[in-house]
Design a protein around this motif. Structure first.
Motif, PDB file in Angstrom:
ATOM      1  N   CYS A  91       0.778  -1.168   0.147  1.00  0.00           N
ATOM      2  CA  CYS A  91       0.069  -0.062  -0.055  1.00  0.00           C
ATOM      3  C   CYS A  91       0.956   1.262   0.023  1.00  0.00           C
ATOM      4  N   VAL A  92       0.308   2.225  -0.427  1.00  0.00           N
ATOM      5  CA  VAL A  92       0.756   3.864  -0.299  1.00  0.00           C
ATOM      6  C   VAL A  92      -0.413   4.729  -0.078  1.00  0.00           C
ATOM      7  N   VAL A  93      -0.008   5.698   0.842  1.00  0.00           N
ATOM      8  CA  VAL A  93      -0.882   6.782   1.004  1.00  0.00           C
ATOM      9  C   VAL A  93      -0.199   8.150   0.609  1.00  0.00           C
ATOM     10  N   PHE A  94      -0.936   8.820  -0.152  1.00  0.00           N
ATOM     11  CA  PHE A  94      -0.342  10.139  -0.706  1.00  0.00           C
ATOM     12  C   PHE A  94      -0.987  11.305   0.123  1.00  0.00           C
ATOM     13  N   VAL A  95      -0.316  12.273   0.208  1.00  0.00           N
ATOM     14  CA  VAL A  95      -0.924  13.681   0.734  1.00  0.00           C
ATOM     15  C   VAL A  95       0.060  14.887   0.027  1.00  0.00           C
ATOM     16  N   SER A  96      -0.651  15.960   0.314  1.00  0.00           N
ATOM     17  CA  SER A  96      -0.136  17.192  -0.414  1.00  0.00           C
ATOM     18  C   SER A  96       1.358  17.534  -0.033  1.00  0.00           C
ATOM     19  N   GLN A  97       1.610  17.343   1.494  1.00  0.00           N
ATOM     20  CA  GLN A  97       2.729  17.715   2.071  1.00  0.00           C
ATOM     21  C   GLN A  97       2.892  17.043   3.427  1.00  0.00           C
ATOM     22  N   LEU A  98       4.038  16.620   3.649  1.00  0.00           N
ATOM     23  CA  LEU A  98       4.185  15.868   4.745  1.00  0.00           C
ATOM     24  C   LEU A  98       4.242  16.634   6.233  1.00  0.00           C
ATOM     25  N   SER A  99       3.151  17.284   6.209  1.00  0.00           N
ATOM     26  CA  SER A  99       2.898  18.087   7.511  1.00  0.00           C
ATOM     27  C   SER A  99       2.367  17.172   8.658  1.00  0.00           C
ATOM     28  N   GLU A 100       2.622  17.795   9.818  1.00  0.00           N
ATOM     29  CA  GLU A 100       2.120  17.111  10.961  1.00  0.00           C
ATOM     30  C   GLU A 100       0.489  16.974  10.965  1.00  0.00           C
ATOM     31  N   ASP A 101      -0.154  17.799  10.400  1.00  0.00           N
ATOM     32  CA  ASP A 101      -1.753  17.561  10.708  1.00  0.00           C
ATOM     33  C   ASP A 101      -2.342  16.754   9.341  1.00  0.00           C
ATOM     34  N   ARG A 102      -1.444  16.148   8.382  1.00  0.00           N
ATOM     35  CA  ARG A 102      -1.879  15.412   7.414  1.00  0.00           C
ATOM     36  C   ARG A 102      -1.165  14.140   7.921  1.00  0.00           C
ATOM     37  N   ILE A 123      -6.198  12.467   2.170  1.00  0.00           N
ATOM     38  CA  ILE A 123      -5.485  11.300   2.652  1.00  0.00           C
ATOM     39  C   ILE A 123      -5.951  10.357   1.439  1.00  0.00           C
ATOM     40  N   TYR A 124      -5.066  10.225   0.368  1.00  0.00           N
ATOM     41  CA  TYR A 124      -5.533   9.404  -0.973  1.00  0.00           C
ATOM     42  C   TYR A 124      -4.786   8.067  -0.820  1.00  0.00           C
ATOM     43  N   VAL A 125      -5.569   7.042  -0.512  1.00  0.00           N
ATOM     44  CA  VAL A 125      -5.244   5.852  -0.317  1.00  0.00           C
ATOM     45  C   VAL A 125      -5.195   4.952  -1.683  1.00  0.00           C
ATOM     46  N   GLU A 126      -3.971   4.058  -1.797  1.00  0.00           N
ATOM     47  CA  GLU A 126      -3.947   3.244  -2.414  1.00  0.00           C
ATOM     48  C   GLU A 126      -3.527   1.719  -1.832  1.00  0.00           C
ATOM     49  N   ALA A 127      -4.617   0.966  -1.868  1.00  0.00           N
ATOM     50  CA  ALA A 127      -4.436  -0.175  -0.750  1.00  0.00           C
ATOM     51  C   ALA A 127      -3.771  -1.223  -1.143  1.00  0.00           C
ATOM     52  N   GLU A 128      -3.589  -1.468  -2.302  1.00  0.00           N
ATOM     53  CA  GLU A 128      -2.846  -2.468  -2.747  1.00  0.00           C
ATOM     54  C   GLU A 128      -2.965  -2.813  -4.123  1.00  0.00           C
ATOM     55  N   PHE A 129      -1.872  -3.478  -4.838  1.00  0.00           N
ATOM     56  CA  PHE A 129      -1.951  -3.661  -6.316  1.00  0.00           C
ATOM     57  C   PHE A 129      -2.846  -4.715  -7.057  1.00  0.00           C
ATOM     58  N   HIS A 130      -3.480  -4.341  -7.821  1.00  0.00           N
ATOM     59  CA  HIS A 130      -4.345  -5.235  -8.498  1.00  0.00           C
ATOM     60  C   HIS A 130      -4.151  -5.705  -9.834  1.00  0.00           C
ATOM     61  N   ASP A 131      -2.853  -5.463 -10.131  1.00  0.00           N
ATOM     62  CA  ASP A 131      -2.245  -6.224 -11.395  1.00  0.00           C
ATOM     63  C   ASP A 131      -1.498  -7.364 -11.177  1.00  0.00           C
ATOM     64  N   SER A 132      -1.772  -8.020 -10.339  1.00  0.00           N
ATOM     65  CA  SER A 132      -1.272  -9.389 -10.043  1.00  0.00           C
ATOM     66  C   SER A 132      -2.433 -10.229  -9.537  1.00  0.00           C
ATOM     67  N   VAL A 133      -2.214 -11.612  -9.734  1.00  0.00           N
ATOM     68  CA  VAL A 133      -3.458 -12.432  -9.523  1.00  0.00           C
ATOM     69  C   VAL A 133      -3.207 -12.460  -7.826  1.00  0.00           C
ATOM     70  N   GLU A 134      -2.172 -12.560  -7.232  1.00  0.00           N
ATOM     71  CA  GLU A 134      -2.268 -12.527  -5.814  1.00  0.00           C
ATOM     72  C   GLU A 134      -2.836 -11.063  -5.058  1.00  0.00           C
ATOM     73  N   GLY A 135      -2.371  -9.993  -5.719  1.00  0.00           N
ATOM     74  CA  GLY A 135      -2.953  -8.704  -5.017  1.00  0.00           C
ATOM     75  C   GLY A 135      -4.440  -8.751  -5.565  1.00  0.00           C
ATOM     76  N   ALA A 136      -4.980  -9.042  -6.639  1.00  0.00           N
ATOM     77  CA  ALA A 136      -6.222  -8.784  -7.134  1.00  0.00           C
ATOM     78  C   ALA A 136      -7.010  -9.596  -6.046  1.00  0.00           C
ATOM     79  N   GLU A 137      -6.729 -10.933  -6.078  1.00  0.00           N
ATOM     80  CA  GLU A 137      -7.496 -11.997  -5.089  1.00  0.00           C
ATOM     81  C   GLU A 137      -7.716 -11.474  -3.685  1.00  0.00           C
ATOM     82  N   TRP A 138      -6.475 -10.950  -3.172  1.00  0.00           N
ATOM     83  CA  TRP A 138      -6.529 -10.524  -1.888  1.00  0.00           C
ATOM     84  C   TRP A 138      -7.540  -9.472  -1.565  1.00  0.00           C
ATOM     85  N   ILE A 139      -7.463  -8.172  -2.508  1.00  0.00           N
ATOM     86  CA  ILE A 139      -8.375  -7.203  -2.447  1.00  0.00           C
ATOM     87  C   ILE A 139      -9.839  -7.778  -2.590  1.00  0.00           C
TER      88      ILE A 139
END
Length: 227
Positions: A81-92, A131-147
């Motif tokens: 997973c990865v989570v994106f924000v506009s800046q690495l500020s404390e409140d985010r 808080i922009y969430v990318e939960a897991e990769f769906h372009d592998s069988v393992e990742g897609a099945e897990w999601i």
């Protein structure tokens, strides 16, 4: 706190398993996350399936969302997973890091990508903290099945992270408070009996006569149990 959930509407991103798409699975995740957040006391609005990004941004801003949470799954040959924000500020970071930590605990990857900055439209144009969430990769069988198999747990993980960031107690599904346990016990033991319409009048005032009846039933039950 007002939280706007914006699940991916990318119907063209096909999963490597399950004959499904990012749009379908992210909307499932958002449904579970919405229920969990409401259960924990947050005010939640979820973008309807098919909502365009610009419309989601406008709706979130007009509603006055304090936290804007796009929910996506990823592609590009990775894991985790990865989570994106506009800046690495404390409140985010207080929200983004907590959500990332919860997701990283359950993904198929041994290591994930952390919290990173990005300039996606939903990050740049929303009034609330995004808080922009990318939960897991769906372009592998393992990742897609897990999601597909874990949409509920992904939604709950996002909720747990938000609860930590907001310093709010996470309420697990099927949680029963002390008051609810007491009510159930009183009904099951016959201490409290309902009305003909099936209700129990939990908000009603208690008369002296009713109190006497309750104490009598309790004493009678104790004597029978000891006899």
């Amino acid at each position: 706190m007002k939280i706007y959930l914006s699940p991916s509407q990318q119907y063209y991103n096909k999963y490597s398993a399950g004959d499904t798409t990012e749009k379908e699975q992210c909307n499932r995740i958002a449904e579970h996350c919405e229920r969990a957040l409401i259960r924990c006391g947050f005010e939640v609005k979820r973008a309807a399936a098919g909502t365009k990004t610009d419309d989601a941004i406008a709706e979130s801003n007009a509603w006055g969302a304090q936290l804007h949470v796009p929910i996506h799954t990823n592609a590009g040959g990775g894991k985790g997973c990865v989570v994106f924000v506009s800046q690495l500020s404390e409140d985010r970071l207080r929200y983004a890091q907590a959500v990332y930590d919860e997701l990283a605990e359950i993904t198929v990857a041994d290591e994930s990508y952390g919290v990173r900055t990005a300039r996606f439209d939903e990050i740049r144009k929303t009034s609330g903290k995004c808080i922009y969430v990318e939960a897991e990769f769906h372009d592998s069988v393992e990742g897609a099945e897990w999601i597909i198999e874990n949409v509920e747990e992904i939604g709950e993980a996002i909720c747990r992270g938000i609860c930590k960031g907001a310093d709010v107690a996470y309420v697990p599904e099927n949680y029963e408070s002390e008051a609810e346990k007491a009510k159930r016990w009183a009904v099951e033991t016959g201490l409290i009996r309902g009305y003909k319409d099936g209700s129990y009048g939990w908000g009603d005032a208690l008369t002296r006569e009713q109190l006497a009846i309750i104490e009598y039933r309790k004493a009678k039950g104790n004597s029978e149990n000891n006899g």
